[in-house]
Scaffold this active site. Structure first.
Site, short mmCIF file in Angstrom:
data_model
loop_
_atom_site.label_atom_id
_atom_site.label_comp_id
_atom_site.label_asym_id
_atom_site.label_seq_id
_atom_site.Cartn_x
_atom_site.Cartn_y
_atom_site.Cartn_z
N ARG A 23 0.79 -1.35 -0.38
CA ARG A 23 -0.16 0.17 0.06
C ARG A 23 0.70 1.65 0.21
NH1 ARG A 23 -5.68 -0.30 0.49
NH2 ARG A 23 -6.33 -1.84 0.73
N ARG A 27 -2.98 6.55 1.22
CA ARG A 27 -2.65 7.47 1.06
C ARG A 27 -2.21 8.22 2.45
NH1 ARG A 27 -8.60 5.21 3.03
NH2 ARG A 27 -6.84 2.68 3.12
N ARG A 36 -5.74 13.03 -4.67
CA ARG A 36 -7.25 12.23 -5.00
C ARG A 36 -7.83 13.25 -4.19
NH1 ARG A 36 -10.94 10.52 -3.53
NH2 ARG A 36 -11.02 9.12 -1.75
N ASP A 72 -6.76 -1.01 -7.46
CA ASP A 72 -7.11 -1.92 -6.41
C ASP A 72 -7.87 -3.56 -7.23
OD1 ASP A 72 -8.31 -0.95 -4.20
OD2 ASP A 72 -9.98 -2.98 -4.71
N TYR A 147 -15.31 -10.65 -0.71
CA TYR A 147 -15.91 -9.20 -1.31
C TYR A 147 -17.11 -9.61 -1.77
CZ TYR A 147 -12.32 -7.14 0.92
OH TYR A 147 -11.37 -6.27 1.78
O1 CP3 Z 1 0.19 0.89 -2.91
C1 CP3 Z 1 -0.53 -0.44 -3.44
O2 CP3 Z 1 -0.10 -0.89 -3.39
C2 CP3 Z 1 -0.89 0.16 -4.89
C3 CP3 Z 1 -2.18 -0.29 -4.09
C4 CP3 Z 1 -3.47 -0.99 -4.05
C5 CP3 Z 1 -4.79 -0.46 -3.19
N1 CP3 Z 1 -5.58 -1.76 -3.03
C6 CP3 Z 1 -5.43 0.34 -3.30
C7 CP3 Z 1 -5.96 1.23 -2.54
C8 CP3 Z 1 -3.87 -2.29 -3.73
C9 CP3 Z 1 -1.98 -3.13 -3.87
C10 CP3 Z 1 -4.35 -3.09 -2.74
C11 CP3 Z 1 -4.98 -4.06 -2.56
C12 CP3 Z 1 -6.06 -4.19 -1.95
N2 CP3 Z 1 -7.92 -4.11 -2.09
C13 CP3 Z 1 -6.66 -5.28 -0.99
C14 CP3 Z 1 -5.18 -6.39 -0.59
C15 CP3 Z 1 -4.59 -5.74 0.11
C16 CP3 Z 1 -4.46 -5.75 1.71
O3 CP3 Z 1 -4.62 -4.53 2.17
O4 CP3 Z 1 -4.84 -6.72 2.47
C17 CP3 Z 1 -7.57 -5.31 -0.82
C18 CP3 Z 1 -8.34 -5.84 0.94
C19 CP3 Z 1 -8.41 -4.09 -1.01
C20 CP3 Z 1 -9.86 -3.20 -0.92
C21 CP3 Z 1 -9.65 -2.24 -0.28
N3 CP3 Z 1 -9.45 -1.33 -1.42
C22 CP3 Z 1 -10.52 -2.08 0.33
C23 CP3 Z 1 -11.22 -2.61 1.58
C24 CP3 Z 1 -10.50 -0.64 0.85
C25 CP3 Z 1 -11.12 0.76 2.00
C26 CP3 Z 1 -10.53 1.24 2.84
C27 CP3 Z 1 -8.60 0.68 2.70
O5 CP3 Z 1 -8.04 0.93 2.88
O6 CP3 Z 1 -9.44 2.03 2.50
C28 CP3 Z 1 -9.71 -0.41 -0.52
C29 CP3 Z 1 -9.46 1.10 -0.84
C30 CP3 Z 1 -7.62 1.62 -1.21
N4 CP3 Z 1 -7.44 0.93 -2.64
C31 CP3 Z 1 -7.68 2.59 -1.72
C32 CP3 Z 1 -6.44 2.84 -1.69
C33 CP3 Z 1 -5.08 4.07 -2.09
C34 CP3 Z 1 -8.07 4.40 -0.48
C35 CP3 Z 1 -8.89 4.76 -1.37
C36 CP3 Z 1 -8.81 6.24 -0.98
O7 CP3 Z 1 -7.75 6.71 -2.03
O8 CP3 Z 1 -9.68 6.88 -1.06
#
Ligand code: CP3
Length: 340
Positions: A23, A27, A36, A72, A147
């Site tokens: 990640r 953010r 964003r 994502d 999911y």
């Molecule tokens: O930097 C990176 O890793 C690349 C981008 C990336 C994102 N999501 C961007 C993201 C990656 C590799 C993911 C994977 C992801 N997404 C997973 C597996 C990794 C883990 O953390 O277990 C999962 C379960 C998700 C599903 C997901 N996406 C959720 C549950 C959420 C909301 C909760 C949260 O973390 O905000 C997201 C949103 C998300 N994915 C954001 C980002 C940068 C935040 C969105 C925003 O900018 O508001």
């Protein structure tokens, strides 16, 4: 190109421990938040120039040894036929989750060129500008299924487990479709230029070892086996893996990613010497002092010496409130720690 990360993936000796952060494009970086503020999350994922820009931010700002494509795990699921929305506080929600065989029968296996051209275009843009390897990723089939069935995040995964126990035919047919989609999705990412791939099994640790072996492991293994001939390193990250690590390590990946709840010394004992380990600092340690961060990182680096190779990472994603300068300190320290 800095290929330290790829070398470590394949078990080759490197002068220092490569590091990237799950990640890392997100953010906790003010530079990400600035972009964003102008676009919603899904638009950002689907606009190649912007997605490429935020993918590169942590490489430039933190000096990590790999980039992970900004996207994502829910993007290919949306294209299978689910309606996806991201809510600021509640996270992702699918308004038409999978509960019956009829729901599952309607799902399609994605065609990446048609369904996610923006992801492939982002990869092509990145490969022109990056000086570190680019990691593509996907949810592992079980994590994707949670999911699709729960309709969002979950605490107990009760709806998913109910289907596993009470409607095995539905569960199997759903998992087969997700597995085929995952294979098509990651194959397309690799062909577009991804130099490694990571499968995120973020919720497989919610399963008992028996259930993991029956309901999650075979599908992750199938994806990995299908990707092997493409020749890029495959990382399998299983969150909350302590009870299932020795099973997960048999899925055929080149690298196994471990969370922080298992001591690195114990993790290495459970993993065959034919695998590289990745991990596993508690993301919360980054809220501690710089001295403590370095001590904890050094402990992991020393313990991982017993593995064939080590890629430093957190044990799960970096938290949004994390001070960026502490992440920078961590990356610099891992590089300086050298070949201890
Ligand atoms: O930097 C990176 O890793 C690349 C981008 C990336 C994102 N999501 C961007 C993201 C990656 C590799 C993911 C994977 C992801 N997404 C997973 C597996 C990794 C883990 O953390 O277990 C999962 C379960 C998700 C599903 C997901 N996406 C959720 C549950 C959420 C909301 C909760 C949260 O973390 O905000 C997201 C949103 C998300 N994915 C954001 C980002 C940068 C935040 C969105 C925003 O900018 O508001």
């Amino acid at each position: 190109m800095n290929d330290t990360f790829l070398k470590a993936c394949m078990g080759e000796k490197t002068g220092y421990t490569p590091v990237w952060i799950m990640r890392q494009a997100g953010r906790f970086l003010p530079e990400y938040r600035k972009i964003r503020a102008k676009v919603d999350f899904l638009t950002l994922c689907k606009t190649p120039e912007l997605a490429a820009e935020v993918t590169m931010q942590p490489v430039d700002i933190l000096g990590v040894d790999a980039a992970i494509l900004f996207s994502d795990i829910l993007i290919p699921i949306e294209k299978m036929g689910l309606k996806l929305k991201f809510y600021e506080k509640k996270g992702p929600k699918f308004s038409n989750p999978i509960r019956t065989q009829k729901d599952a029968d309607k799902l399609k296996i994605i065609n990446p060129d048609e369904d996610i051209p923006y992801v492939l275009e982002t990869i092509r843009i990145l490969r022109k500008g990056l000086n570190v390897p680019l990691i593509g990723f996907s949810g592992a089939p079980f994590t994707a299924a949670t999911y699709m069935i729960e309709g969002g995040s979950s605490k107990n995964f009760l709806k998913t487990k109910r289907i596993i126990y009470n409607d095995p035919q539905l569960f199997t047919s759903l998992m087969e479709k997700i597995t085929q989609t995952t294979i098509a999705y990651l194959t397309a990412k690799i062909k577009a230029g991804a130099q490694a791939v990571q499968l995120f099994d973020s919720w497989a640790g919610a399963l008992s070892p028996n259930d993991y072996e029956a309901a999650a492991f075979p599908y992750a293994k199938k994806v990995i086996e299908a990707l092997k001939p493409l020749g890029v390193p495959i990382i399998y990250f299983v969150n909350d893996c302590a009870g299932i690590l020795s099973i997960a390590a048999r899925a055929g990946s080149d690298v196994i990613g471990v969370d922080w709840r298992v001591d690195m010394a114990e993790a290495v004992k459970k993993v065959p010497i034919t695998l590289t380990v990745q991990g596993n600092l508690d993301p919360c340690v980054l809220f501690s002092t710089k001295t403590h961060i370095k001590e904890m990182a050094l402990d992991i680096i020393k313990k991982a010496k017993a593995a064939r190779a080590h890629i430093f990472n957190l044990g799960h994603g970096v938290l949004p409130e994390t001070p960026p300068e502490n992440v920078k300190t961590l990356v610099e320290f891992v590089h300086e720690a050298g070949d201890i």
